[in-house]
Design an enzyme around this catalytic site. Structure first.
Site, PDB file in Angstrom:
ATOM      1  CG  ASP A 181      -1.501   1.282   1.553  1.00  0.00           C
ATOM      2  OD1 ASP A 181      -2.115   1.704   0.797  1.00  0.00           O
ATOM      3  OD2 ASP A 181      -1.603   1.710   2.525  1.00  0.00           O
ATOM      4  CG  ASP A 238      -1.734   7.811   0.078  1.00  0.00           C
ATOM      5  OD1 ASP A 238      -2.283   7.510  -0.778  1.00  0.00           O
ATOM      6  OD2 ASP A 238      -0.879   8.575   0.321  1.00  0.00           O
TER       7      ASP A 238
HETATM    8  C1  XBP Z   1      -5.343   6.202   0.584  1.00  0.00           C
HETATM    9  C2  XBP Z   1      -6.521   6.771  -0.028  1.00  0.00           C
HETATM   10  C3  XBP Z   1      -6.274   8.026  -1.160  1.00  0.00           C
HETATM   11  C4  XBP Z   1      -5.550   9.138  -0.379  1.00  0.00           C
HETATM   12  C5  XBP Z   1      -5.889  10.348  -1.120  1.00  0.00           C
HETATM   13  O1  XBP Z   1      -4.798   5.467  -0.405  1.00  0.00           O
HETATM   14  O2  XBP Z   1      -7.661   6.451   0.319  1.00  0.00           O
HETATM   15  O3  XBP Z   1      -7.602   8.381  -1.404  1.00  0.00           O
HETATM   16  O4  XBP Z   1      -6.207   9.409   1.012  1.00  0.00           O
HETATM   17  O5  XBP Z   1      -5.193  10.179  -2.680  1.00  0.00           O
HETATM   18  P1  XBP Z   1      -4.064   4.227   0.107  1.00  0.00           P
HETATM   19  P2  XBP Z   1      -6.371  10.537  -3.510  1.00  0.00           P
HETATM   20  O6  XBP Z   1      -3.781   3.925   1.596  1.00  0.00           O
HETATM   21  O7  XBP Z   1      -4.582   2.955  -0.413  1.00  0.00           O
HETATM   22  O8  XBP Z   1      -2.407   4.338  -0.563  1.00  0.00           O
HETATM   23  O9  XBP Z   1      -6.816  12.045  -3.422  1.00  0.00           O
HETATM   24  O10 XBP Z   1      -5.303  10.542  -4.963  1.00  0.00           O
HETATM   25  O11 XBP Z   1      -7.351   9.782  -3.813  1.00  0.00           O
HETATM   26 MG    MG Z   2      -3.173   3.388   3.406  1.00  0.00          MG
END
Ligand code: XBP
Ligand code: MG
Length: 254
Positions: A10, A12
């Protein structure tokens, strides 16, 4: 028992702690530029993270947190345009080096490459956010360390649906039994386990108290030799930081 062959990360909250001091700031900059009196505090943003995807999160906020808000041309179109500006501001932050990788991430990625362990990415975030994060922290060549960067709208359903992990497995032509997922949130954990993957969780400020029952192990971070992790759930055996050796040991015991 299958041998560990693939690591699926993953982004974020896992590769980097991007939400409170990254995405949230970019959202607020876009709101201000659009002349909206919206401000997502750290606390409110933690509630909004219940919905993955920035465009979807904006719509969730309008529908569930605002009394009245009307827009010409439809909310989905409005959210898409506003999200494009948010992404612009977020990419600017990445380019300025404002978002570092979490402890141990660079070391583990390089170790895995040297050990011949295949790697991929499975994330809800916008694809450019991934390539800019990798480029700003590890250099542009690091993009090629991952056989697939499965991100954003490439699948019909975002996390907690399993789609993005299933897409990555299919693109890499590997099975869930030979793959370990790395996640930070309940939405992500439900997605990876929904795809049949053993999952290592590194929590963050927003997810420390969530219930990750069934995870292979839950840690506060990947850690390093001189900066050991704290085990929140599971058995790290004699290991004090996440290494390829630790992962192989964990995978064989789980
Ligand atoms: C986390 C999310 C993303 C980010 C924001 O993604 O849900 O939406 O919060 O990015 P992950 P965007 O943990 O799966 O990496 O605004 O580009 O969606
Ligand atoms: Mg994440």
């Amino acid at each position: 028992m299958s041998k560990l062959k693939v690591l699926l990360f993953d982004v974020d909250g896992t590769l980097a702690d991007t939400e409170a001091d990254g995405h949230r700031i970019a959202f607020n900059k876009a709101f201000s530029e659009a002349g909206l009196d919206w401000h997502w505090s750290v606390e409110l943003y933690g509630q909004l993270l219940a919905v993955t995807g920035g465009k979807e999160r904006i719509q969730y906020y309008v529908n569930d947190f605002l009394e009245t808000f009307t827009v010409n041309g439809g909310l989905a179109e409005f959210a898409t345009e506003l999200h494009q500006r948010k992404t612009h501001f977020y990419l600017e932050m990445l380019q300025q080096g404002e978002i570092p990788l979490r402890p141990g991430v660079e070391r583990l990625l390089k170790e895995a490459r040297e050990a011949g362990v295949r790697m991929g990415i499975a994330t809800t975030t916008t694809p450019a956010n991934v390539t800019y994060l990798l480029t700003s922290t590890l250099g542009a060549e690091s993009i090629d360390w991952f056989e697939v960067i499965a991100a954003g709208d490439i699948v019909p359903a975002k996390k907690p649906a399993p789609d993005i992990f299933e897409y990555a497995l299919q693109k890499m032509n590997v099975t869930p039994e030979e793959t370990l997922a790395f996640e930070d949130s309940l939405n992500g954990f439900r997605s990876s386990t929904g795809a049949g993957l053993k999952t290592l969780v590194t929590v963050n400020g927003y997810t420390r108290d969530d219930d990750f029952s069934g995870a292979s192990i839950v840690l506060d971070k990947l850690g390093d030799r001189e900066d050991p992790f704290t085990v929140l759930a599971g058995d790290a055996n004699s290991h004090t930081y996440v290494s390829v050796e630790m992962l192989r040991d964990l995978f064989s015991r789980d």
